[in-house]
Design a protein around this motif. Structure first.
Motif, PDB file in Angstrom:
ATOM      1  N   LEU A 157      -9.878   9.236  36.297  1.00 37.51           N
ATOM      2  CA  LEU A 157      -8.886   8.165  36.337  1.00 37.51           C
ATOM      3  C   LEU A 157      -9.539   6.800  36.109  1.00 37.51           C
ATOM      4  O   LEU A 157      -8.959   5.921  35.467  1.00 37.51           O
ATOM      5  CB  LEU A 157      -8.152   8.173  37.677  1.00 37.51           C
ATOM      6  N   ARG A 158     -10.730   6.638  36.634  1.00 44.55           N
ATOM      7  CA  ARG A 158     -11.464   5.388  36.400  1.00 44.55           C
ATOM      8  C   ARG A 158     -11.753   5.196  34.913  1.00 44.55           C
ATOM      9  O   ARG A 158     -11.592   4.108  34.356  1.00 44.55           O
ATOM     10  CB  ARG A 158     -12.764   5.413  37.200  1.00 44.55           C
ATOM     11  N   GLY A 159     -12.202   6.267  34.248  1.00 40.97           N
ATOM     12  CA  GLY A 159     -12.459   6.168  32.818  1.00 40.97           C
ATOM     13  C   GLY A 159     -11.206   5.886  32.017  1.00 40.97           C
ATOM     14  O   GLY A 159     -11.215   5.064  31.089  1.00 40.97           O
ATOM     15  N   LEU A 160     -10.106   6.539  32.364  1.00 36.86           N
ATOM     16  CA  LEU A 160      -8.846   6.283  31.663  1.00 36.86           C
ATOM     17  C   LEU A 160      -8.364   4.858  31.907  1.00 36.86           C
ATOM     18  O   LEU A 160      -7.822   4.204  30.995  1.00 36.86           O
ATOM     19  CB  LEU A 160      -7.794   7.287  32.135  1.00 36.86           C
ATOM     20  N   TYR A 161      -8.551   4.359  33.100  1.00 38.12           N
ATOM     21  CA  TYR A 161      -8.154   2.977  33.422  1.00 38.12           C
ATOM     22  C   TYR A 161      -8.945   1.973  32.587  1.00 38.12           C
ATOM     23  O   TYR A 161      -8.373   1.034  32.010  1.00 38.12           O
ATOM     24  CB  TYR A 161      -8.374   2.739  34.912  1.00 38.12           C
ATOM     25  N   MET A 162     -10.245   2.166  32.493  1.00 41.04           N
ATOM     26  CA  MET A 162     -11.072   1.248  31.719  1.00 41.04           C
ATOM     27  C   MET A 162     -10.729   1.299  30.240  1.00 41.04           C
ATOM     28  O   MET A 162     -10.694   0.258  29.561  1.00 41.04           O
ATOM     29  CB  MET A 162     -12.550   1.581  31.931  1.00 41.04           C
ATOM     30  N   GLU A 163     -10.455   2.486  29.721  1.00 35.97           N
ATOM     31  CA  GLU A 163     -10.095   2.603  28.313  1.00 35.97           C
ATOM     32  C   GLU A 163      -8.744   1.946  28.034  1.00 35.97           C
ATOM     33  O   GLU A 163      -8.542   1.302  26.998  1.00 35.97           O
ATOM     34  CB  GLU A 163     -10.056   4.080  27.910  1.00 35.97           C
ATOM     35  N   ALA A 164      -7.803   2.106  28.953  1.00 34.66           N
ATOM     36  CA  ALA A 164      -6.501   1.462  28.768  1.00 34.66           C
ATOM     37  C   ALA A 164      -6.631  -0.058  28.808  1.00 34.66           C
ATOM     38  O   ALA A 164      -5.985  -0.771  28.018  1.00 34.66           O
ATOM     39  CB  ALA A 164      -5.530   1.955  29.846  1.00 34.66           C
ATOM     40  N   ARG A 165      -7.476  -0.565  29.704  1.00 31.91           N
ATOM     41  CA  ARG A 165      -7.696  -2.014  29.752  1.00 31.91           C
ATOM     42  C   ARG A 165      -8.364  -2.510  28.480  1.00 31.91           C
ATOM     43  O   ARG A 165      -8.034  -3.597  27.981  1.00 31.91           O
ATOM     44  CB  ARG A 165      -8.557  -2.355  30.961  1.00 31.91           C
ATOM     45  N   ARG A 166      -9.297  -1.724  27.940  1.00 29.53           N
ATOM     46  CA  ARG A 166      -9.985  -2.136  26.726  1.00 29.53           C
ATOM     47  C   ARG A 166      -9.035  -2.218  25.542  1.00 29.53           C
ATOM     48  O   ARG A 166      -9.139  -3.118  24.704  1.00 29.53           O
ATOM     49  CB  ARG A 166     -11.119  -1.150  26.423  1.00 29.53           C
ATOM     50  N   GLN A 167      -8.083  -1.282  25.468  1.00 33.13           N
ATOM     51  CA  GLN A 167      -7.137  -1.270  24.361  1.00 33.13           C
ATOM     52  C   GLN A 167      -5.946  -2.181  24.594  1.00 33.13           C
ATOM     53  O   GLN A 167      -5.080  -2.282  23.727  1.00 33.13           O
ATOM     54  CB  GLN A 167      -6.652   0.162  24.135  1.00 33.13           C
ATOM     55  N   GLY A 168      -5.879  -2.846  25.739  1.00 39.35           N
ATOM     56  CA  GLY A 168      -4.774  -3.757  26.024  1.00 39.35           C
ATOM     57  C   GLY A 168      -3.518  -3.085  26.513  1.00 39.35           C
ATOM     58  O   GLY A 168      -2.472  -3.729  26.595  1.00 39.35           O
ATOM     59  N   ALA A 169      -3.603  -1.800  26.848  1.00 32.68           N
ATOM     60  CA  ALA A 169      -2.430  -1.085  27.396  1.00 32.68           C
ATOM     61  C   ALA A 169      -2.396  -1.305  28.904  1.00 32.68           C
ATOM     62  O   ALA A 169      -2.814  -0.441  29.699  1.00 32.68           O
ATOM     63  CB  ALA A 169      -2.516   0.396  27.047  1.00 32.68           C
ATOM     64  N   ASN A 170      -1.910  -2.484  29.301  1.00 39.48           N
ATOM     65  CA  ASN A 170      -1.947  -2.851  30.717  1.00 39.48           C
ATOM     66  C   ASN A 170      -1.035  -1.970  31.565  1.00 39.48           C
ATOM     67  O   ASN A 170      -1.367  -1.653  32.706  1.00 39.48           O
ATOM     68  CB  ASN A 170      -1.557  -4.323  30.877  1.00 39.48           C
ATOM     69  N   GLU A 171       0.108  -1.600  31.019  1.00 40.90           N
ATOM     70  CA  GLU A 171       1.026  -0.759  31.800  1.00 40.90           C
ATOM     71  C   GLU A 171       0.407   0.611  32.078  1.00 40.90           C
ATOM     72  O   GLU A 171       0.484   1.127  33.205  1.00 40.90           O
ATOM     73  CB  GLU A 171       2.344  -0.608  31.055  1.00 40.90           C
ATOM     74  N   ALA A 172      -0.214   1.207  31.068  1.00 41.40           N
ATOM     75  CA  ALA A 172      -0.873   2.493  31.282  1.00 41.40           C
ATOM     76  C   ALA A 172      -2.036   2.354  32.259  1.00 41.40           C
ATOM     77  O   ALA A 172      -2.259   3.228  33.117  1.00 41.40           O
ATOM     78  CB  ALA A 172      -1.370   3.060  29.956  1.00 41.40           C
ATOM     79  N   ALA A 173      -2.775   1.256  32.167  1.00 38.71           N
ATOM     80  CA  ALA A 173      -3.890   1.033  33.096  1.00 38.71           C
ATOM     81  C   ALA A 173      -3.385   0.936  34.532  1.00 38.71           C
ATOM     82  O   ALA A 173      -3.994   1.484  35.461  1.00 38.71           O
ATOM     83  CB  ALA A 173      -4.636  -0.237  32.701  1.00 38.71           C
ATOM     84  N   LEU A 174      -2.252   0.261  34.722  1.00 32.91           N
ATOM     85  CA  LEU A 174      -1.700   0.145  36.071  1.00 32.91           C
ATOM     86  C   LEU A 174      -1.219   1.489  36.598  1.00 32.91           C
ATOM     87  O   LEU A 174      -1.331   1.780  37.796  1.00 32.91           O
ATOM     88  CB  LEU A 174      -0.559  -0.871  36.069  1.00 32.91           C
ATOM     89  N   GLU A 175      -0.692   2.314  35.709  1.00 30.59           N
ATOM     90  CA  GLU A 175      -0.271   3.652  36.147  1.00 30.59           C
ATOM     91  C   GLU A 175      -1.470   4.475  36.629  1.00 30.59           C
ATOM     92  O   GLU A 175      -1.398   5.152  37.666  1.00 30.59           O
ATOM     93  CB  GLU A 175       0.431   4.366  34.994  1.00 30.59           C
ATOM     94  N   TYR A 176      -2.581   4.409  35.899  1.00 31.05           N
ATOM     95  CA  TYR A 176      -3.776   5.136  36.330  1.00 31.05           C
ATOM     96  C   TYR A 176      -4.292   4.575  37.662  1.00 31.05           C
ATOM     97  O   TYR A 176      -4.717   5.342  38.547  1.00 31.05           O
ATOM     98  CB  TYR A 176      -4.862   5.038  35.273  1.00 31.05           C
ATOM     99  N   ALA A 177      -4.265   3.252  37.801  1.00 28.32           N
ATOM    100  CA  ALA A 177      -4.748   2.651  39.043  1.00 28.32           C
ATOM    101  C   ALA A 177      -3.861   3.024  40.225  1.00 28.32           C
ATOM    102  O   ALA A 177      -4.351   3.336  41.317  1.00 28.32           O
ATOM    103  CB  ALA A 177      -4.817   1.131  38.891  1.00 28.32           C
TER     104      ALA A 177
END
Length: 538
Positions: A157-177
Motif C-alpha cells: 500500500l505504501r508503494g501504491l500510495y507513492m506511485e499515485a502521488r508521483r502520477q498526480g492521482a491524489n484521489e487514488a493516493a488518498l484511498e490507499y492511505a
C-alpha cells in the motif's frame, strides 16, 4: 553466560560429592556369578562416573555420524541462504543508490538463491528495479501483489500510495492511505495523509478521531497532538458559528484549553459571547490570549466590542490592553488608533511614534499619516508619512507555504498540512525594507507646518451710470459754388438721441447652446434660417 554458570555449578557439585565420600570411607562388596568383588566406595564412584562419561561420548559420536548427511545439507542450505541475503542486501543498496544494472543483477542472483515465498523482500527489490528502469506499470503490479499478501500488505500500500502521488492521482493516493490507516493507524504516512484529506473535506469529527488514535498508538507526540486537535476544534467552531454559536463556543474553549495562544479560537469564543451581549466573559476570553500573544485582531475585537460605545470608552478599553501588555507594539498601536478616534491627537501621535521606534512598519506610518490629516490637514506632512510607509517593512499576515491569506485557515491550501499558517511577515519582505530608515530621521525630515494661505478677492460693485446730455452734432460745412457762401446743414436732434440710446442699450444674453429651446407652437420673428441652418436641414 548462563551456560558458563551452569557448568561451574555442576563442577562444584561433583567436587563436593567426591569430597563428601572421601570423608566417609567404606567398602563396597559385589557378588556377581559366584565371584566376590570388593572395592572402596571412592573407587566405585569414580568407575561409575567414568562409565557415564563413556556412554555419553559414544552416544555423541553415534548421533553425529547418523545425522551427518542432514547436518551437511543444513550447512549448505544456510550457506546458500546467507549468499542470497547478501545479494538481496546489495541489490537493495544499489536500488537506493539508483544503480539499475547492479540492482537487476542482484535481483536475478537473489531469485536463484532464495525463494520469493520465503523472503518477501524479493518483491520489493524487483519493484524498485522496475522503478529505476522506468517500468512503472510492472512496478505497480508488483505492489498490488504485495498488497494482497497479509505479510507485505502495508509495504504494498505504501508503494501504491507513492506511485499515485508521483502520477498526480491524489484521489487514488488518498484511498490507499485510508485503506492502510484503517487497519494500521500507527503508520505515520497513512495517518497523516488521511488526516489532511479529512481536514480538506471538512470532516472534522473523523479527523479528530483519527488524531486520537495516532496519539494512543504513540505515533505523534502529546504536545503536537494537542496542538493539532486544538486547530481541528477551532476549524469546527468556525464552520458552525453562524448556525450554532453556543456549540461553536464550547469547541473554541476546548481548543483554548489545549493551546492557550491560539488566537482564532479566542476570537470565535469572544464573538459568541458578544452575540449574547456578555461583554465580561468575552473580555475574560480575550485578555489571557492577549497576554500570551498580542494580536491586532484581538485588539480590534476587544476595543470595538460594543457598537454603542463612544470613542472615549474605546480609548479606555485600549488603555486596559496596554496595561495588560505594556511596552508592546500592538498595545501602542491600539491606544494610538483609539486616541485618534477620540480626537486626542497629541496622545495618538506620541503612541504612534513610540510604536514606530520599537518596530517600524507600514501600518504605523499610515496611522501617523491619518493623525496628520485629522489634526493639521497639511498635505506635505501627510505625503511625508506616506513615503515612509512605502519604504517601511510590510505588516504581518497569515502566511503558509508562500500563500498570504486575509484570515486564518486550519490547513495549507497548497500542501494540505495542518496548522501551517503563521502570523509573520510575508516571505517576499523578510529581507527588509527597500531603503534603510530610522524613525528619528523621519521625524527630523518632517516638513514644517504650512501657514494658512490668505487669498485676495476682488468684489465688483455695480455703479449706476448717468446719462450725459449730448450736444447736437453739426455736419461739416460744405462749399456751395452756386450760392457763393457757406451754409451749415444740421441733422435732426431726435436722430442723434436714438443713436445714443441704441449704443447704451445692454445686448440680450444668448444661451450657451446657440439659442432658446424650440417650441413648435411659437414662431420666431424674422425666423429666416441662416446658411448653416439650411445646410443642417438639407
Amino acid at each position: 553466560m548462563t551456560k558458563i554458570i551452569s557448568y561451574a555449578v555442576i563442577v562444584l557439585l561433583v567436587g563436593f560429592g567426591f569430597s563428601w565420600l572421601a570423608d566417609r570411607p567404606g567398602v563396597l562388596s559385589i557378588v556377581w556369578q559366584g565371584q566376590l568383588i570388593e572395592m572402596s566406595l571412592m573407587v566405585a564412584a569414580s568407575i561409575l562416573g567414568g562409565l557415564i562419561a563413556t556412554i555419553m561420548i559414544v552416544w555423541w559420536l553415534f548421533n553425529t555420524v547418523w545425522n551427518s548427511p542432514r547436518a551437511a545439507k543444513r550447512y549448505f542450505r544456510a550457506r546458500k541462504r546467507d549468499r542470497g541475503y547478501q545479494a538481496l542486501s546489495t541489490g537493495l543498496i544499489a536500488a537506493g543508490a539508483g544503480n539499475a544494472i547492479l540492482a537487476r543483477k542482484m535481483t536475478a542472483r537473489t531469485q536463484g538463491l532464495l525463494s520469493a515465498d520465503q523472503e518477501p523482500l524479493i518483491h520489493l527489490l524487483e519493484a524498485q528495479a522496475d522503478l529505476i528502469e522506468g517500468k512503472y506499470d510492472a512496478a505497480r503490479r508488483k505492489f498490488e501483489a504485495m498488497a494482497q499478501d497479509p505479510e507485505t500488505r502495508e509495504l504494498g500500500l505504501r508503494g501504491l500510495y507513492m506511485e499515485a502521488r508521483r502520477q498526480g492521482a491524489n484521489e487514488a493516493a488518498l484511498e490507499y492511505a485510508e485503506d492502510a490507516a484503517r487497519n494500521a493507524p500507527y503508520l505515520p504516512w497513512a495517518a497523516q495523509a488521511t488526516l489532511e484529506s479529512k481536514s480538506r473535506n471538512g470532516e472534522w469529527d473523523d479527523a479528530i478521531r483519527l488524531l486520537d488514535q495516532q496519539k494512543a498508538a504513540g505515533v505523534i507526540d502529546r504536545g503536537e497532538a494537542e496542538r493539532l486537535k486544538a486547530v481541528l476544534l477551532t476549524a469546527k467552531a468556525e464552520e458552525k458559528f453562524e448556525s450554532d454559536p453556543k456549540a461553536a463556543r464550547e469547541d473554541a474553549k476546548q481548543a483554548l484549553k489545549l493551546s492557550k495562544d491560539l488566537v482564532p479560537a479566542a476570537l470565535v469564543a469572544a464573538r459568541s459571547y458578544l452575540r449574547e451581549d456578555n461583554l465580561r466573559k468575552a473580555a475574560s476570553v480575550l485578555e489571557p490570549v492577549w497576554k500570551n500573544a498580542p494580536h491586532p485582531q484581538v485588539a480590534q475585537l476587544y476595543v470595538r466590542a460594543r457598537s454603542g460605545d463612544t470613542a472615549t470608552d474605546r480609548l479606555k478599553r485600549a488603555e486596559r490592553l496596554e496595561s495588560l501588555k505594556p511596552n508592546n507594539v500592538e498595545s501602542l498601536i491600539a491606544v494610538a488608533q483609539a486616541a485618534l478616534d477620540a480626537k486626542e491627537f497629541g496622545r495618538a501621535r506620541a503612541k504612534a511614534e513610540a510604536a514606530a521606534r520599537m518596530e517600524p512598519r507600514e501600518s504605523i506610518f499610515l496611522l501617523m499619516a491619518d493623525i496628520e490629516e485629522a489634526e493639521t490637514g497639511d498635505q506635505g506632512r501627510i505625503r511625508h508619512w506616506m513615503a515612509q510607509a512605502l519604504r517601511a517593512p510590510r505588516d504581518h499576515a497569515w502566511v503558509a507555504d508562500g500563500i498570504v491569506s486575509e484570515k486564518w485557515l486550519p490547513a495549507s491550501p497548497v500542501t494540505g498540512r495542518l496548522d501551517a499558517f503563521e502570523w509573520k511577515m510575508p516571505f517576499g519582505h523578510v529581507e527588509g525594507p527597500i531603503e534603510e530608515m530610522s524613525v528619528d530621521q523621519a521625524l527630523s525630515s518632517l516638513p514644517d507646518l504650512a501657514k494658512p494661505e490668505i487669498r485676495e478677492k476682488i468684489i465688483e460693485v455695480p455703479v449706476a451710470v448717468r446719462e450725459t446730455p449730448v450736444a447736437p452734432v453739426q455736419s461739416p460745412v460744405k462749399d456751395d459754388p452756386s450760392m457763393g457762401a457757406k451754409k451749415a446743414i444740421v441733422e435732426p436732434a431726435s436722430t442723434v438721441k436714438d443713436q445714443q440710446r441704441a449704443a447704451q442699450k445692454t445686448p440680450e444674453p444668448v444661451p450657451f447652446f446657440g439659442g432658446l429651446p424650440d417650441d413648435p407652437g411659437v414662431k420666431k420673428a424674422n425666423a429666416e434660417p441662416d446658411e448653416k441652418t439650411r445646410l443642417k436641414l438639407f
